[in-house]
Design a protein around this motif. Structure first.
Motif, PDB file in Angstrom:
ATOM      1  N   ARG A 133       0.859  -1.263   0.097  1.00  0.00           N
ATOM      2  CA  ARG A 133       0.200  -0.028   0.148  1.00  0.00           C
ATOM      3  C   ARG A 133       1.017   1.364   0.255  1.00  0.00           C
ATOM      4  N   GLN A 134       0.530   2.274  -0.479  1.00  0.00           N
ATOM      5  CA  GLN A 134       0.977   3.622  -0.792  1.00  0.00           C
ATOM      6  C   GLN A 134       0.133   4.732  -0.374  1.00  0.00           C
ATOM      7  N   THR A 135       0.639   5.790   0.421  1.00  0.00           N
ATOM      8  CA  THR A 135      -0.130   7.015   0.563  1.00  0.00           C
ATOM      9  C   THR A 135       0.692   8.129  -0.186  1.00  0.00           C
ATOM     10  N   LYS A 162      -8.730   0.806  10.136  1.00  0.00           N
ATOM     11  CA  LYS A 162      -8.603   1.952  10.802  1.00  0.00           C
ATOM     12  C   LYS A 162      -8.093   3.073   9.878  1.00  0.00           C
ATOM     13  N   PRO A 163      -8.423   4.305  10.128  1.00  0.00           N
ATOM     14  CA  PRO A 163      -8.230   5.468   9.169  1.00  0.00           C
ATOM     15  C   PRO A 163      -6.764   5.442   8.796  1.00  0.00           C
ATOM     16  N   GLU A 164      -5.760   4.943   9.525  1.00  0.00           N
ATOM     17  CA  GLU A 164      -4.391   4.751   9.018  1.00  0.00           C
ATOM     18  C   GLU A 164      -4.086   3.622   8.023  1.00  0.00           C
ATOM     19  N   ASP A 165      -5.055   2.954   7.741  1.00  0.00           N
ATOM     20  CA  ASP A 165      -5.213   2.047   6.691  1.00  0.00           C
ATOM     21  C   ASP A 165      -5.397   2.645   5.196  1.00  0.00           C
ATOM     22  N   THR A 166      -5.984   3.879   5.166  1.00  0.00           N
ATOM     23  CA  THR A 166      -6.084   4.582   4.036  1.00  0.00           C
ATOM     24  C   THR A 166      -4.949   4.420   3.200  1.00  0.00           C
ATOM     25  N   ALA A 167      -5.024   4.115   1.742  1.00  0.00           N
ATOM     26  CA  ALA A 167      -4.036   4.039   1.023  1.00  0.00           C
ATOM     27  C   ALA A 167      -4.775   3.703  -0.488  1.00  0.00           C
ATOM     28  N   VAL A 168      -3.655   3.660  -1.428  1.00  0.00           N
ATOM     29  CA  VAL A 168      -3.819   2.948  -2.677  1.00  0.00           C
ATOM     30  C   VAL A 168      -3.215   1.401  -2.477  1.00  0.00           C
ATOM     31  N   TYR A 169      -4.004   0.567  -2.462  1.00  0.00           N
ATOM     32  CA  TYR A 169      -3.372  -0.754  -2.471  1.00  0.00           C
ATOM     33  C   TYR A 169      -3.093  -1.448  -3.629  1.00  0.00           C
ATOM     34  N   GLY A 217       0.606 -22.014   1.266  1.00  0.00           N
ATOM     35  CA  GLY A 217       1.211 -22.871   2.649  1.00  0.00           C
ATOM     36  C   GLY A 217       2.044 -21.748   3.412  1.00  0.00           C
ATOM     37  N   VAL A 218       2.570 -20.719   2.745  1.00  0.00           N
ATOM     38  CA  VAL A 218       3.385 -19.952   3.562  1.00  0.00           C
ATOM     39  C   VAL A 218       2.915 -18.139   3.196  1.00  0.00           C
ATOM     40  N   ILE A 219       2.585 -17.617   4.380  1.00  0.00           N
ATOM     41  CA  ILE A 219       2.102 -16.337   4.545  1.00  0.00           C
ATOM     42  C   ILE A 219       2.597 -15.384   5.419  1.00  0.00           C
ATOM     43  N   TYR A 220       2.957 -14.209   5.203  1.00  0.00           N
ATOM     44  CA  TYR A 220       3.691 -13.271   6.179  1.00  0.00           C
ATOM     45  C   TYR A 220       2.504 -11.818   5.974  1.00  0.00           C
ATOM     46  N   TYR A 221       2.896 -11.240   7.031  1.00  0.00           N
ATOM     47  CA  TYR A 221       1.947 -10.032   7.064  1.00  0.00           C
ATOM     48  C   TYR A 221       2.741  -9.204   7.863  1.00  0.00           C
ATOM     49  N   ALA A 222       2.453  -7.713   7.534  1.00  0.00           N
ATOM     50  CA  ALA A 222       3.067  -6.608   8.332  1.00  0.00           C
ATOM     51  C   ALA A 222       2.695  -6.495   9.632  1.00  0.00           C
ATOM     52  N   ASP A 223       3.366  -6.170  10.672  1.00  0.00           N
ATOM     53  CA  ASP A 223       2.918  -6.261  11.846  1.00  0.00           C
ATOM     54  C   ASP A 223       1.669  -5.284  12.294  1.00  0.00           C
ATOM     55  N   SER A 224       1.678  -4.131  11.548  1.00  0.00           N
ATOM     56  CA  SER A 224       0.476  -3.288  11.504  1.00  0.00           C
ATOM     57  C   SER A 224      -0.965  -3.788  10.953  1.00  0.00           C
ATOM     58  N   VAL A 225      -0.818  -4.934  10.392  1.00  0.00           N
ATOM     59  CA  VAL A 225      -2.109  -5.447   9.834  1.00  0.00           C
ATOM     60  C   VAL A 225      -2.365  -6.973  10.519  1.00  0.00           C
ATOM     61  N   GLY A 261      -3.657  -0.731  -8.847  1.00  0.00           N
ATOM     62  CA  GLY A 261      -3.896  -0.054  -7.804  1.00  0.00           C
ATOM     63  C   GLY A 261      -5.466   0.126  -7.443  1.00  0.00           C
ATOM     64  N   THR A 262      -5.845  -0.126  -6.370  1.00  0.00           N
ATOM     65  CA  THR A 262      -7.167   0.315  -5.819  1.00  0.00           C
ATOM     66  C   THR A 262      -7.234   1.054  -4.654  1.00  0.00           C
ATOM     67  N   GLN A 263      -8.189   2.206  -4.450  1.00  0.00           N
ATOM     68  CA  GLN A 263      -8.097   3.048  -3.354  1.00  0.00           C
ATOM     69  C   GLN A 263      -8.958   2.408  -2.239  1.00  0.00           C
ATOM     70  N   VAL A 264      -8.349   2.372  -0.915  1.00  0.00           N
ATOM     71  CA  VAL A 264      -9.087   2.229   0.081  1.00  0.00           C
ATOM     72  C   VAL A 264      -9.068   3.468   1.019  1.00  0.00           C
ATOM     73  N   THR A 265     -10.193   4.004   1.381  1.00  0.00           N
ATOM     74  CA  THR A 265     -10.400   5.092   2.308  1.00  0.00           C
ATOM     75  C   THR A 265     -11.233   4.877   3.516  1.00  0.00           C
ATOM     76  N   VAL A 266     -10.735   4.998   4.658  1.00  0.00           N
ATOM     77  CA  VAL A 266     -11.252   4.515   5.928  1.00  0.00           C
ATOM     78  C   VAL A 266     -11.571   5.792   6.732  1.00  0.00           C
ATOM     79  N   SER A 267     -12.948   6.191   6.940  1.00  0.00           N
ATOM     80  CA  SER A 267     -13.220   7.408   7.557  1.00  0.00           C
ATOM     81  C   SER A 267     -13.493   7.010   9.058  1.00  0.00           C
ATOM     82  N   SER A 268     -13.063   8.180   9.789  1.00  0.00           N
ATOM     83  CA  SER A 268     -13.253   8.106  11.221  1.00  0.00           C
ATOM     84  C   SER A 268     -14.393   8.431  11.937  1.00  0.00           C
TER      85      SER A 268
END
Length: 124
Positions: free
Chosen positions: A35-37, A84-91, A53-61, A117-124
């Motif tokens: 993702r990118q802001t 969360k609002p901080e997840d707002t980004a282009v994915y 069979g193998v998966i990784y995640y960023a700590d934030s998600v 890319g696809t835009q994700v916007t999370v409103s508070s």
């Protein structure tokens, strides 16, 4: 040549959910989501091997997002919950040229193909 098309982005309230899809043409490989802001670098979100069979995640998600794939449909998914609002980004989804995830799975330049890319916007 592999082409990737993302879909599923949109506007959602904090605490809500979205599911992103990344449909690939051609061969399928290990894949990932980044993702990118504005004004910032693209950052790693999640990655999955070709077998799933193998998966990784960023700590934030971790604990909120789930990456999965359906190889019969050549599609990788990112289920996002408790947004969360901080997840707002282009994915962006990316595909590697191998079926496996190596130690560089979190590095953008280790992916050979990218979607638009696809835009994700999370409103508070």
């Amino acid at each position: 040549q592999v082409q990737l098309v993302e879909s599923g982005g949109g506007l959602v309230q904090a605490g809500g959910s979205l599911r992103l899809s990344c449909a690939a043409s051609g061969r399928t490989f290990a894949g990932g989501w980044f993702r990118q802001t504005p004004g910032k670098e693209r950052t790693f979100v999640a990655a999955i091997s070709w077998s799933g069979g193998v998966i990784y995640y960023a700590d934030s998600v971790k604990g909120r997002f789930t990456i999965s794939r359906d190889n019969a449909k050549n599609t990788v998914y990112l289920q996002m919950s408790s947004l969360k609002p901080e997840d707002t980004a282009v994915y962006y989804c990316g595909a590697r040229e191998t079926a496996f995830l190596r130690a560089d799975y979190y590095q953008e330049d280790s992916y050979a193909y990218w979607g638009q890319g696809t835009q994700v916007t999370v409103s508070s």
